[in-house]
Design an enzyme around this catalytic site. Structure first.
Site, PDB file in Angstrom:
ATOM      1  N   GLY A 124     -28.639  15.474  55.091  1.00 14.14           N
ATOM      2  CA  GLY A 124     -27.530  15.508  54.140  1.00 14.14           C
ATOM      3  C   GLY A 124     -27.969  15.826  52.724  1.00 14.14           C
ATOM      4  N   SER A 125     -27.393  16.857  52.117  1.00 14.58           N
ATOM      5  CA  SER A 125     -27.841  17.298  50.816  1.00 14.58           C
ATOM      6  C   SER A 125     -26.975  18.449  50.321  1.00 14.58           C
ATOM      7  CB  SER A 125     -29.297  17.729  50.921  1.00 14.58           C
ATOM      8  OG  SER A 125     -29.471  18.510  52.089  1.00 14.58           O
ATOM      9  N   ARG A 126     -27.468  19.179  49.307  1.00 16.75           N
ATOM     10  CA  ARG A 126     -26.695  20.264  48.722  1.00 16.75           C
ATOM     11  C   ARG A 126     -27.624  21.364  48.220  1.00 16.75           C
ATOM     12  NH1 ARG A 126     -23.434  18.599  43.589  1.00 16.75           N
ATOM     13  NH2 ARG A 126     -24.637  20.033  42.354  1.00 16.75           N
ATOM     14  N   MET A 155     -24.174  20.032  52.509  1.00 17.24           N
ATOM     15  CA  MET A 155     -24.547  19.938  53.925  1.00 17.24           C
ATOM     16  C   MET A 155     -24.402  18.498  54.367  1.00 17.24           C
ATOM     17  SD  MET A 155     -28.023  22.237  53.947  1.00 17.24           S
ATOM     18  CE  MET A 155     -28.762  21.354  52.589  1.00 17.24           C
ATOM     19  N   ILE A 195     -31.094  20.205  46.573  1.00 16.61           N
ATOM     20  CA  ILE A 195     -30.830  18.906  45.956  1.00 16.61           C
ATOM     21  C   ILE A 195     -30.765  17.836  47.041  1.00 16.61           C
ATOM     22  CG2 ILE A 195     -29.211  17.559  44.560  1.00 16.61           C
ATOM     23  CD1 ILE A 195     -28.247  20.261  43.394  1.00 16.61           C
TER      24      ILE A 195
END
Length: 184
Positions: A147-149, A60, A117
């Protein structure tokens, strides 16, 4: 004013229409499929399954909606937070070294792992659910700020229905279909 408008845009939470087939695994995040690989489950999820699983990772960026949704309907068996670093979430090593929060969701005889994450900019993971709660597929379970995953760990014999680079929509995009064998 621009920063305020951008923050309002960032924290948007649109309604989604989730497919109702209980054999489908739905994307838990808006973003780009950045990795499809075989990987062991994170240790903190405490599943005895040592077999590598199919891992679908969705990155993301700061322009994606960051509300996370349940990939399957079922009971939350485990919620496990782990402190860590804040490396670029697109890197493979982020799954092991970055701050993360994992869930195990049991659907039938199948257990699906989903891990939030934190990334380079993201410094806050929020989880809305607790162990023992029931979730519906597409139901909101948390968010990661800026912002991440998300990693989804599927049974090893499950084939992803997405490809690298594909854009996924949380609560709508089908990322896999559980076959009869993996559902028990």
């Amino acid at each position: 004013v621009i920063l305020t408008l951008w923050c309002a845009y960032f924290f948007r939470d649109p309604d989604r229409i989730t497919p109702t087939d209980e054999n489908l695994v739905i994307s838990p995040a808006d973003g780009r499929v950045c990795m499809i690989s075989q990987a062991p489950l994170p240790k903190e999820l405490e599943l005895d399954d040592k077999t590598p699983r199919t891992r679908v990772s969705i990155f993301m960026n700061v322009f994606n909606c960051h509300v996370n949704r349940a990939p399957v309907g079922g009971r939350v068996l485990r919620v496990a937070y782990r402190a860590g670093k804040f490396l670029n979430a697109e890197l493979d090593k982020a799954s092991e070294h970055n701050e993360r929060n994992g869930l195990v969701i049991e659907t039938g005889d199948t257990k699906i792992g989903v891990v939030q994450i934190a990334g380079l900019v993201a410094r806050r993971i929020v989880c809305f659910v607790r162990e023992g709660e029931n979730l519906s597929a597409g139901e909101r379970f948390g968010l990661i700020r800026f912002g991440s995953r998300l990693d989804v760990y599927l049974p090893a014999d499950t084939r992803p229905a997405v490809t690298l680079g594909q854009t996924a929509i949380a609560g709508e995009t089908v990322i896999a279909e559980l076959n009869a064998q993996s559902r028990g």
